[in-house]
Design a protein around this motif. Structure first.
Motif, PDB file in Angstrom:
ATOM      1  N   THR A 175      60.200 -18.158 -38.304  1.00 59.10           N
ATOM      2  CA  THR A 175      59.405 -17.055 -38.848  1.00 59.10           C
ATOM      3  C   THR A 175      58.879 -16.142 -37.742  1.00 59.10           C
ATOM      4  OG1 THR A 175      57.424 -18.470 -38.825  1.00 59.10           O
ATOM      5  CG2 THR A 175      58.667 -18.341 -40.886  1.00 59.10           C
ATOM      6  N   LEU A 176      58.616 -14.898 -38.112  1.00 57.80           N
ATOM      7  CA  LEU A 176      58.065 -13.926 -37.168  1.00 57.80           C
ATOM      8  C   LEU A 176      56.653 -14.304 -36.761  1.00 57.80           C
ATOM      9  CD1 LEU A 176      59.012 -10.411 -38.603  1.00 57.80           C
ATOM     10  CD2 LEU A 176      59.717 -11.332 -36.405  1.00 57.80           C
ATOM     11  N   ARG A 177      56.284 -13.948 -35.564  1.00 56.89           N
ATOM     12  CA  ARG A 177      54.882 -14.089 -35.161  1.00 56.89           C
ATOM     13  C   ARG A 177      54.052 -13.087 -35.963  1.00 56.89           C
ATOM     14  NH1 ARG A 177      54.094 -17.302 -30.742  1.00 56.89           N
ATOM     15  NH2 ARG A 177      55.931 -17.686 -29.430  1.00 56.89           N
ATOM     16  N   LYS A 178      52.831 -13.462 -36.308  1.00 58.19           N
ATOM     17  CA  LYS A 178      51.980 -12.615 -37.141  1.00 58.19           C
ATOM     18  C   LYS A 178      51.724 -11.249 -36.511  1.00 58.19           C
ATOM     19  CE  LYS A 178      49.532 -16.429 -39.401  1.00 58.19           C
ATOM     20  NZ  LYS A 178      48.196 -17.077 -39.615  1.00 58.19           N
ATOM     21  N   THR A 179      51.689 -11.204 -35.193  1.00 62.04           N
ATOM     22  CA  THR A 179      51.344  -9.958 -34.495  1.00 62.04           C
ATOM     23  C   THR A 179      52.559  -9.098 -34.151  1.00 62.04           C
ATOM     24  OG1 THR A 179      51.358 -11.219 -32.429  1.00 62.04           O
ATOM     25  CG2 THR A 179      49.223 -10.907 -33.503  1.00 62.04           C
ATOM     26  N   ALA A 180      53.764  -9.577 -34.487  1.00 62.46           N
ATOM     27  CA  ALA A 180      54.988  -8.891 -34.053  1.00 62.46           C
ATOM     28  C   ALA A 180      55.101  -7.470 -34.604  1.00 62.46           C
ATOM     29  CB  ALA A 180      56.213  -9.707 -34.446  1.00 62.46           C
ATOM     30  N   LYS A 181      54.873  -7.296 -35.916  1.00 63.47           N
ATOM     31  CA  LYS A 181      55.039  -5.982 -36.549  1.00 63.47           C
ATOM     32  C   LYS A 181      54.079  -4.956 -35.960  1.00 63.47           C
ATOM     33  CE  LYS A 181      56.914  -7.505 -40.985  1.00 63.47           C
ATOM     34  NZ  LYS A 181      56.741  -7.524 -42.455  1.00 63.47           N
ATOM     35  N   LYS A 182      52.832  -5.347 -35.792  1.00 61.14           N
ATOM     36  CA  LYS A 182      51.838  -4.413 -35.251  1.00 61.14           C
ATOM     37  C   LYS A 182      52.149  -4.065 -33.798  1.00 61.14           C
ATOM     38  CE  LYS A 182      46.928  -3.438 -35.393  1.00 61.14           C
ATOM     39  NZ  LYS A 182      45.597  -3.890 -35.867  1.00 61.14           N
ATOM     40  N   THR A 183      52.612  -5.043 -33.046  1.00 58.97           N
ATOM     41  CA  THR A 183      52.974  -4.814 -31.645  1.00 58.97           C
ATOM     42  C   THR A 183      54.074  -3.775 -31.527  1.00 58.97           C
ATOM     43  OG1 THR A 183      52.347  -7.054 -30.975  1.00 58.97           O
ATOM     44  CG2 THR A 183      53.917  -5.897 -29.572  1.00 58.97           C
ATOM     45  N   ILE A 184      55.135  -3.920 -32.314  1.00 65.04           N
ATOM     46  CA  ILE A 184      56.251  -2.973 -32.285  1.00 65.04           C
ATOM     47  C   ILE A 184      55.793  -1.590 -32.711  1.00 65.04           C
ATOM     48  CG2 ILE A 184      58.522  -2.444 -33.243  1.00 65.04           C
ATOM     49  CD1 ILE A 184      58.448  -4.846 -31.306  1.00 65.04           C
ATOM     50  N   LYS A 185      54.930  -1.519 -33.708  1.00 63.54           N
ATOM     51  CA  LYS A 185      54.424  -0.238 -34.201  1.00 63.54           C
ATOM     52  C   LYS A 185      53.634   0.503 -33.119  1.00 63.54           C
ATOM     53  CE  LYS A 185      51.748   1.774 -38.013  1.00 63.54           C
ATOM     54  NZ  LYS A 185      50.923   1.474 -39.225  1.00 63.54           N
ATOM     55  N   ASP A 188      55.891   1.802 -30.371  1.00 64.96           N
ATOM     56  CA  ASP A 188      56.559   3.027 -30.832  1.00 64.96           C
ATOM     57  C   ASP A 188      55.651   4.237 -30.638  1.00 64.96           C
ATOM     58  OD1 ASP A 188      59.106   2.204 -31.594  1.00 64.96           O
ATOM     59  OD2 ASP A 188      58.422   1.503 -33.549  1.00 64.96           O
ATOM     60  N   LEU A 189      54.363   4.060 -30.945  1.00 62.79           N
ATOM     61  CA  LEU A 189      53.393   5.145 -30.786  1.00 62.79           C
ATOM     62  C   LEU A 189      53.215   5.523 -29.317  1.00 62.79           C
ATOM     63  CD1 LEU A 189      50.653   4.022 -33.366  1.00 62.79           C
ATOM     64  CD2 LEU A 189      52.271   5.920 -33.609  1.00 62.79           C
ATOM     65  N   LEU A 190      53.465   4.581 -28.431  1.00 60.63           N
ATOM     66  CA  LEU A 190      53.366   4.834 -26.987  1.00 60.63           C
ATOM     67  C   LEU A 190      54.657   5.458 -26.430  1.00 60.63           C
ATOM     68  CD1 LEU A 190      51.616   1.526 -25.800  1.00 60.63           C
ATOM     69  CD2 LEU A 190      50.574   3.794 -26.024  1.00 60.63           C
ATOM     70  N   ASN A 191      55.613   5.733 -27.341  1.00 67.35           N
ATOM     71  CA  ASN A 191      56.906   6.347 -26.969  1.00 67.35           C
ATOM     72  C   ASN A 191      57.715   5.481 -26.005  1.00 67.35           C
ATOM     73  OD1 ASN A 191      56.590   8.736 -28.533  1.00 67.35           O
ATOM     74  ND2 ASN A 191      55.205   9.548 -26.962  1.00 67.35           N
ATOM     75  N   ILE A 192      57.644   4.182 -26.217  1.00 71.36           N
ATOM     76  CA  ILE A 192      58.426   3.241 -25.417  1.00 71.36           C
ATOM     77  C   ILE A 192      59.624   2.775 -26.240  1.00 71.36           C
ATOM     78  CG2 ILE A 192      58.415   0.987 -24.279  1.00 71.36           C
ATOM     79  CD1 ILE A 192      55.451   1.410 -23.701  1.00 71.36           C
ATOM     80  N   ASN A 193      60.799   2.845 -25.655  1.00 74.62           N
ATOM     81  CA  ASN A 193      62.021   2.410 -26.327  1.00 74.62           C
ATOM     82  C   ASN A 193      62.072   0.890 -26.402  1.00 74.62           C
ATOM     83  OD1 ASN A 193      63.804   4.949 -26.710  1.00 74.62           O
ATOM     84  ND2 ASN A 193      63.033   5.128 -24.616  1.00 74.62           N
ATOM     85  N   ILE A 194      62.363   0.370 -27.598  1.00 74.35           N
ATOM     86  CA  ILE A 194      62.341  -1.075 -27.818  1.00 74.35           C
ATOM     87  C   ILE A 194      63.755  -1.595 -28.078  1.00 74.35           C
ATOM     88  CG2 ILE A 194      61.378  -2.929 -29.224  1.00 74.35           C
ATOM     89  CD1 ILE A 194      59.127  -0.886 -29.947  1.00 74.35           C
ATOM     90  N   HIS A 195      64.094  -2.698 -27.410  1.00 71.53           N
ATOM     91  CA  HIS A 195      65.413  -3.311 -27.545  1.00 71.53           C
ATOM     92  C   HIS A 195      65.260  -4.775 -27.934  1.00 71.53           C
ATOM     93  CE1 HIS A 195      67.409   0.000 -25.141  1.00 71.53           C
ATOM     94  NE2 HIS A 195      66.141   0.143 -24.794  1.00 71.53           N
ATOM     95  N   LEU A 196      66.144  -5.240 -28.806  1.00 70.51           N
ATOM     96  CA  LEU A 196      66.214  -6.657 -29.150  1.00 70.51           C
ATOM     97  C   LEU A 196      67.449  -7.240 -28.483  1.00 70.51           C
ATOM     98  CD1 LEU A 196      65.233  -9.110 -30.788  1.00 70.51           C
ATOM     99  CD2 LEU A 196      66.636  -8.297 -32.693  1.00 70.51           C
ATOM    100  N   LEU A 197      67.238  -8.258 -27.662  1.00 71.60           N
ATOM    101  CA  LEU A 197      68.330  -8.860 -26.883  1.00 71.60           C
ATOM    102  C   LEU A 197      68.304 -10.362 -27.130  1.00 71.60           C
ATOM    103  CD1 LEU A 197      70.448  -7.834 -24.816  1.00 71.60           C
ATOM    104  CD2 LEU A 197      68.834  -8.438 -23.019  1.00 71.60           C
ATOM    105  N   THR A 198      69.286 -10.860 -27.867  1.00 71.13           N
ATOM    106  CA  THR A 198      69.261 -12.267 -28.255  1.00 71.13           C
ATOM    107  C   THR A 198      70.625 -12.925 -28.120  1.00 71.13           C
ATOM    108  OG1 THR A 198      68.786 -13.792 -30.093  1.00 71.13           O
ATOM    109  CG2 THR A 198      69.648 -11.623 -30.680  1.00 71.13           C
ATOM    110  N   GLY A 199      70.586 -14.217 -27.946  1.00 70.85           N
ATOM    111  CA  GLY A 199      71.823 -14.992 -27.904  1.00 70.85           C
ATOM    112  C   GLY A 199      72.248 -15.449 -29.283  1.00 70.85           C
TER     113      GLY A 199
END
Length: 352
Positions: A175-185, A188-199
């Motif tokens: 399951t997702l961490r509870k704070t994950a959605k807010k962190t990504i949001k 995004d507001l800080l204009n930082i590009n976000i990447h998901l890198l997984t095996g």
């Protein structure tokens, strides 16, 4: 003449200027540690203020990394102790998936041979029998004969087999961490590009990316591929922050300009990173970045004040308008002002 020379020497002493940066960094680091972000390398504050891209690992970073077995498919029932055999193999592996297998299981056999291949699986010999557990491509590769397995999305399953045949398949839940959605949001507001890198596989990566709204998705990446991905971004003059938790993240954490590991992560990941998120609260990542902006601003203020003080007061001391004791008071006041200004960094806004 002597009082004038003495005043000049006192005023030109760069006490405030020499304190401008280290005091601000020390105050900033102390405040972050108190909120759960352990800074292990000094350059991280400056690096975070310049970050343009953040690369997240998935399992154990954006997700809790606490797996439960959702579905089990036993292919060969003659192996009644399948879970105990797997427990033997998984016991030595520092990976969140391992916990779901060896918890509450007893070690019943001695492992004659053992090898962990990151991002693929585990192989070992128990009682002269060769076993593998991990991704379908890794496990099925040891069979000359092709076995028909009644599963459509085979990449979603963990396969376990002997040298002769497939024995079982498992589907795990995370399951997702509870704070994950807010962190990504906030990022995004800080204009930082976000990447998901997984095996992990495609479907697992897509599921998480849709929930979080991450557009840059990269799956089935090995340790080296993760590292090369970071290097490609750096060649484009991007400042990269890598956030991970596992052994397969260590090279990527090492080559990134800035890196943060999770407190629940492996020891190798913590050693390779510049900071450790002790409380595993992802909201501390944007908080730390915002705090780095404030720290940089405070440092500029400290340096500006120190230089202005010297530039304005030095001519007065040259012409004898400032007595030595006033020069001492002025120098002390300048250093004290820098110190007080830096202590403002103890007040950190924590995103809940």
């Amino acid at each position: 003449v002597f009082p004038v020379v003495l005043s000049i020497l006192v005023i030109t002493c760069p006490c405030a200027l020499s304190l401008a940066t280290p005091v601000a960094i020390a105050a900033s680091t102390a405040s972050l540690i108190s909120k759960g972000m352990l800074i292990t390398k000094a350059h991280i504050i400056e690096g975070l203020s310049q970050v343009s891209h953040i690369v997240f690992d998935k399992t154990g970073t954006l997700t809790r990394g606490i797996f439960s077995i959702n579905k089990v498919y036993i292919n060969n029932k003659k192996y009644k102790n399948i879970f105990n055999i797997i427990a033997n193999l998984e016991l030595k592996v520092e990976h969140p998936i391992s916990n779901s297998f060896y918890t509450k299981k007893k070690i019943i056999s001695k492992i004659d041979s053992f090898k962990y291949i990151p991002n693929k699986g585990i192989e070992g010999i128990i009682n002269n029998k060769y076993f593998r557990i991990g991704k379908y491509s890794f496990v099925s590769n040891m069979w000359k004969k092709r076995f028909f397995i009644k599963k459509t999305n085979i990449s979603d399953w963990i396969l376990f087999g002997s040298q002769d045949e497939p024995l079982a398949m498992f589907k795990l839940n995370d399951t997702l961490r509870k704070t994950a959605k807010k962190t990504i949001k906030i990022l995004d507001l800080l204009n930082i590009n976000i990447h998901l890198l997984t095996g992990d596989n495609n479907s697992s990566a897509n599921k998480i990316s849709k929930e979080l709204g991450i557009k840059n998705i990269n799956f089935n990446y090995s340790i080296e591929e993760k590292m090369n991905y970071i290097k490609k971004l750096q060649k484009k003059n991007k400042v990269v922050l890598m956030v991970g938790d596992g052994i397969n993240d260590t090279l990527a954490l090492g080559v990134s300009q800035v890196s943060i590991s999770m407190g629940e992560g492996t020891n190798l990941a913590k050693i390779a990173s510049d900071a450790v998120l002790l409380n595993n609260n992802l909201n501390m990542i944007p908080t730390t970045i915002i705090h780095s902006y404030k720290t940089k601003k405070i440092i500029i203020q400290n340096i500006t004040w120190s230089l202005l003080y010297n530039i304005l007061v030095l001519p007065l001391s040259v012409f004898g308008y400032i007595a030595p004791y006033f020069a001492v008071l002025g120098m002390s006041f300048s250093s004290l002002l820098v110190l007080i200004n830096s202590l403002r960094l103890y007040k950190i806004m924590k995103i809940k």
